[in-house]
Motif scaffolding. Structure first.
Motif, mmCIF file in Angstrom:
data_model
loop_
_atom_site.group_PDB
_atom_site.id
_atom_site.type_symbol
_atom_site.label_atom_id
_atom_site.label_comp_id
_atom_site.label_asym_id
_atom_site.label_seq_id
_atom_site.Cartn_x
_atom_site.Cartn_y
_atom_site.Cartn_z
ATOM 1 N N ARG A 28 120.014 -70.165 47.121
ATOM 2 C CA ARG A 28 119.377 -69.658 45.904
ATOM 3 C C ARG A 28 118.614 -70.767 45.184
ATOM 4 O O ARG A 28 117.482 -70.578 44.734
ATOM 5 C CB ARG A 28 120.421 -69.047 44.970
ATOM 6 N N HIS A 83 108.670 -65.606 38.449
ATOM 7 C CA HIS A 83 110.065 -65.167 38.503
ATOM 8 C C HIS A 83 110.293 -64.243 39.699
ATOM 9 O O HIS A 83 111.278 -64.399 40.442
ATOM 10 C CB HIS A 83 110.423 -64.443 37.199
ATOM 11 N N VAL A 113 112.913 -64.671 42.968
ATOM 12 C CA VAL A 113 113.931 -63.662 43.272
ATOM 13 C C VAL A 113 113.696 -63.033 44.647
ATOM 14 O O VAL A 113 114.620 -62.904 45.460
ATOM 15 C CB VAL A 113 113.953 -62.574 42.182
#
Length: 284
Positions: free
Chosen positions: A242, A267, A271
């Motif tokens: 991540r 963003h 993700v």
């Protein structure tokens, strides 16, 4: 709206098509028309002549050539996603082609047309870039090969020269140990991607040996997330992935429009990259 006036010609051979395009700087090649025709209707494009290459046999089909798959420029998205050769040798291409617009567009739109149109919001340019594809162009002077990293030059612009026609794309087979996924965020099934991520991950002994990540709609051209690729290399699956994917938005210049501002798209890129990499790596 009604398009501006233009001439129309349907050459009988690839050589005639190249000659027609070379003779007129304002001529445009027409295949499936799913990208060009909307621009004509909105008068965002003013070609003097449309050169219809949609029926040229030299541009058709999907071919397994051993170490790579050759996809003809006028192969439709539906033909590509259903091809056993593509599904087995280049599954990431099939995954992305299945997300293009809707069935009607996939049956008319062409693989080469999507690439030559060079829209950074298109699904396939980022995929071909991530897979280190090679685009094959033909002109009256002969044939040349253009690495995907050198093909997309700016928004809706490519390095195809006047008189050149994209005849097909070579997609290398990556072989065993690789996993693939295409993750896309869009408003509706038919809409362009707000952000898309094409991921190819090579796994060995529980770690990521190599990652290739292509980004859709994160700049004026499709991009490789090089910082994230470097950060992922050598990581154990599930350990730090991540955090490495947080680098996906580095060095990007996403657009601002009604569907999202640059920070929102950055963003999404982080993700979606994490989701795509985890799925490609086979982790839950």
């Amino acid at each position: 709206m009604i398009p501006a006036q233009f001439e129309y010609t349907r050459p009988a051979s690839l050589e005639e098509a190249c000659e027609a395009l070379a003779a007129d700087d304002e001529a445009k090649a027409l295949a499936g028309g799913q990208s060009l025709l909307p621009l004509l209707r909105l008068r965002l494009a003013y070609p003097s002549t449309l050169v219809d290459i949609g029926r040229l046999p030299e541009l058709k089909g999907v071919h397994d050539r051993g170490d790579h798959i050759f996809i003809g420029a006028t192969a439709t998205h539906d033909e590509v996603l259903r091809s056993p050769a593509v599904r087995e040798g280049c599954p990431l291409v099939a995954l992305a082609a299945a997300t293009v617009a809707d069935p009607a567009v996939r049956h008319r739109g062409t693989f080469g047309g999507s690439l030559a149109h060079a829209d950074p919001a298109g699904d396939l340019p980022a995929v071909v870039l991530a897979l280190d594809g090679v685009l094959v162009a033909r002109s009256a002077e002969g044939e040349r090969e253009i690495p995907a990293a050198e093909f997309f030059s700016d928004y809706l612009e490519s390095t195809l020269a006047i008189g050149e026609i994209l005849v097909g794309v070579k997609i290398p087979k990556l072989g065993p140990g690789w996993g693939f996924h295409y993750e896309k965020f869009h408003r509706t099934a038919q809409a362009w991607a707000i952000v898309g991520v094409a991921a190819a991950v090579r796994r060995s002994n529980g770690s990521i040996q190599e990652a290739r990540i292509g980004l859709t709609n994160m700049g004026p051209t499709p991009l490789r997330a090089r910082a994230a690729e470097h950060a992922l290399q050598g990581l154990e699956l599930g350990n730090g992935v991540r955090q490495a994917c947080e680098e996906a938005a580095a060095d990007t210049t996403p657009p601002a429009d009604l569907h999202g501002q640059p920070d929102y798209r950055r963003h999404l890129a982080r993700v979606l990259t994490h989701r795509a990499v985890r799925t490609a790596a086979g982790t839950p």
